[in-house]
Write a protein that holds these residues in place. Sequence first.
Motif, PDB file in Angstrom:
ATOM      1  N   LEU A   1       0.820  -1.215   0.000  1.00 40.70           N
ATOM      2  CA  LEU A   1       0.000   0.000   0.000  1.00 40.70           C
ATOM      3  C   LEU A   1       0.853   1.263   0.000  1.00 40.70           C
ATOM      4  N   SER A   2       2.048   1.202   0.580  1.00 39.36           N
ATOM      5  CA  SER A   2       2.947   2.357   0.525  1.00 39.36           C
ATOM      6  C   SER A   2       3.347   2.658  -0.913  1.00 39.36           C
ATOM      7  N   THR A   3       3.538   1.617  -1.707  1.00 38.49           N
ATOM      8  CA  THR A   3       3.850   1.813  -3.124  1.00 38.49           C
ATOM      9  C   THR A   3       2.677   2.454  -3.859  1.00 38.49           C
ATOM     10  N   VAL A   4       1.459   2.023  -3.524  1.00 36.62           N
ATOM     11  CA  VAL A   4       0.266   2.577  -4.164  1.00 36.62           C
ATOM     12  C   VAL A   4       0.097   4.057  -3.823  1.00 36.62           C
ATOM     13  N   TRP A   5       0.307   4.409  -2.556  1.00 39.10           N
ATOM     14  CA  TRP A   5       0.062   5.770  -2.097  1.00 39.10           C
ATOM     15  C   TRP A   5       1.272   6.688  -2.246  1.00 39.10           C
ATOM     16  N   GLY A   6       2.429   6.155  -2.599  1.00 40.50           N
ATOM     17  CA  GLY A   6       3.657   6.947  -2.659  1.00 40.50           C
ATOM     18  C   GLY A   6       3.540   8.232  -3.472  1.00 40.50           C
ATOM     19  N   PRO A   7       3.044   8.182  -4.717  1.00 41.06           N
ATOM     20  CA  PRO A   7       2.924   9.430  -5.491  1.00 41.06           C
ATOM     21  C   PRO A   7       2.016  10.466  -4.834  1.00 41.06           C
ATOM     22  N   ALA A   8       0.943  10.034  -4.197  1.00 38.48           N
ATOM     23  CA  ALA A   8       0.052  10.977  -3.507  1.00 38.48           C
ATOM     24  C   ALA A   8       0.778  11.614  -2.323  1.00 38.48           C
ATOM     25  N   TRP A   9       1.546  10.819  -1.575  1.00 42.22           N
ATOM     26  CA  TRP A   9       2.293  11.381  -0.449  1.00 42.22           C
ATOM     27  C   TRP A   9       3.277  12.447  -0.927  1.00 42.22           C
ATOM     28  N   ALA A  10       3.956  12.200  -2.051  1.00 44.19           N
ATOM     29  CA  ALA A  10       4.901  13.175  -2.582  1.00 44.19           C
ATOM     30  C   ALA A  10       4.178  14.473  -2.954  1.00 44.19           C
ATOM     31  N   LYS A  11       2.979  14.348  -3.530  1.00 44.08           N
ATOM     32  CA  LYS A  11       2.209  15.532  -3.896  1.00 44.08           C
ATOM     33  C   LYS A  11       1.788  16.308  -2.659  1.00 44.08           C
ATOM     34  N   TRP A  12       1.367  15.598  -1.613  1.00 41.11           N
ATOM     35  CA  TRP A  12       0.953  16.268  -0.377  1.00 41.11           C
ATOM     36  C   TRP A  12       2.135  16.999   0.268  1.00 41.11           C
ATOM     37  N   ALA A  13       3.318  16.404   0.207  1.00 37.77           N
ATOM     38  CA  ALA A  13       4.500  17.059   0.768  1.00 37.77           C
ATOM     39  C   ALA A  13       4.790  18.362   0.027  1.00 37.77           C
ATOM     40  N   GLU A  14       4.588  18.357  -1.293  1.00 35.99           N
ATOM     41  CA  GLU A  14       4.773  19.587  -2.063  1.00 35.99           C
ATOM     42  C   GLU A  14       3.725  20.632  -1.683  1.00 35.99           C
ATOM     43  N   ILE A  15       2.475  20.205  -1.511  1.00 40.26           N
ATOM     44  CA  ILE A  15       1.410  21.128  -1.116  1.00 40.26           C
ATOM     45  C   ILE A  15       1.716  21.742   0.248  1.00 40.26           C
ATOM     46  N   ASP A  16       2.280  20.955   1.164  1.00 40.04           N
ATOM     47  CA  ASP A  16       2.635  21.473   2.489  1.00 40.04           C
ATOM     48  C   ASP A  16       3.583  22.663   2.377  1.00 40.04           C
ATOM     49  N   THR A  17       4.520  22.620   1.422  1.00 35.27           N
ATOM     50  CA  THR A  17       5.476  23.725   1.290  1.00 35.27           C
ATOM     51  C   THR A  17       4.778  25.014   0.854  1.00 35.27           C
ATOM     52  N   TYR A  18       3.693  24.906   0.104  1.00 32.51           N
ATOM     53  CA  TYR A  18       2.946  26.109  -0.297  1.00 32.51           C
ATOM     54  C   TYR A  18       2.114  26.642   0.861  1.00 32.51           C
ATOM     55  N   ILE A  19       1.546  25.742   1.660  1.00 33.80           N
ATOM     56  CA  ILE A  19       0.770  26.179   2.817  1.00 33.80           C
ATOM     57  C   ILE A  19       1.673  26.830   3.854  1.00 33.80           C
ATOM     58  N   ASN A  20       2.858  26.264   4.062  1.00 31.89           N
ATOM     59  CA  ASN A  20       3.785  26.748   5.085  1.00 31.89           C
ATOM     60  C   ASN A  20       4.719  27.836   4.583  1.00 31.89           C
ATOM     61  N   GLY A  21       4.660  28.141   3.276  1.00 35.18           N
ATOM     62  CA  GLY A  21       5.505  29.193   2.726  1.00 35.18           C
ATOM     63  C   GLY A  21       6.971  28.840   2.668  1.00 35.18           C
ATOM     64  N   THR A  22       7.280  27.594   2.344  1.00 39.24           N
ATOM     65  CA  THR A  22       8.675  27.157   2.277  1.00 39.24           C
ATOM     66  C   THR A  22       9.070  26.649   0.893  1.00 39.24           C
ATOM     67  N   PHE A  23       8.185  26.784  -0.109  1.00 37.57           N
ATOM     68  CA  PHE A  23       8.504  26.262  -1.441  1.00 37.57           C
ATOM     69  C   PHE A  23       9.584  27.118  -2.093  1.00 37.57           C
TER      70      PHE A  23
END
Length: 333
Positions: free
Chosen positions: A16-38
């Motif tokens: 399941l980690s393999t299945v969800w891996g791309p979504a997790w990477a996208k969420w990590a990128e979104i976090d940088t926009y919310i937190n102002g660190t991109f």
Amino acid sequence: MPKPTAEYITALKERLSTVWGPAWAKWAEIDTYINGTFKLWPANDERPEYHPPTAASKLEQAVSVKLPQKPTVHRYGKDKSATEQRRADAVEPWLVNLLAVASLEETQPTVPQAKRHLMAYGYAVVEGPILDALAMARRQAPEPDASDYEDARQHEFAMRRWKAAKADNPIRIRAPHPQEVLLHPDDKQPREALKAVERFKGDLWELTKRKRDEGLKNVRVVEFDPKADDYYAIVETKEYWNEEWHVLLGAGDELLYVEPNFWGFVPYAHAFSGWGMKPTNERRLNPVHMAVGLLSPILEALKLEAQQKTSEHNALVDAAWYQYGYGGDMKPE
């Protein structure tokens, strides 16, 4: 379903980690926009960076204004008779109050947090109802014995705490971060769930010891010395559920115990935002296309805005604080 083993649960995590891996990477990128660190510029570029709070502002507006919090509960009767309908209706206010009380037990209120995950990541998970192990231990503790205390006043205080624990609500309903819970993305009613949980070593010791004392077989009690060990040392654990079994794995995926799931269901619900869709000719299971939040389609626009604001501000600073100088010969004649 056969009793799960540590090997089966570890394999499920990897799959399941393999299945969800791309979504997790996208969420990590979104976090940088919310937190102002991109990052605004390519790596090793020394140009200044300014991050407007647009992403966080839009997310907050969507959660607080567009999705006002007013959870409701509906209970169906056993049949369509008027008596059963009245009984069902009588339970509904109690369930709404239970949801509110359970939410107050969490450091992050359940419903607002689930809405924030849904808006930010396009996917949310709700855990519950489940029984909090420590709250249940306090409720089931024996009545304090007066002989264990130095005076009557201490015993009175202990009795007050014991009675208060009896009235505590042990039911919990949470909104964990979606990356902490592994569910099959195509199952609306999950048949299996695996959650990563950080626990205090002392709490884990008390939990496993209580399971053993309750008569559960093959419990691996965590090694812990209350006088020498750090009670609040963090231990990475994994909690597995299916409709028949509940399993707890300790550090290094060590099997601590397996117990029957007396609830009879997997206590997790999940949903996508509905803003995503599976691409044409996509055959591989990839939830990144369904987990589309409020910010996902506008990340590039947010970066362009930040680059524009940074450039305008930098040009203004250079113009306002222009360094005047003379390039000729400064020697006196």
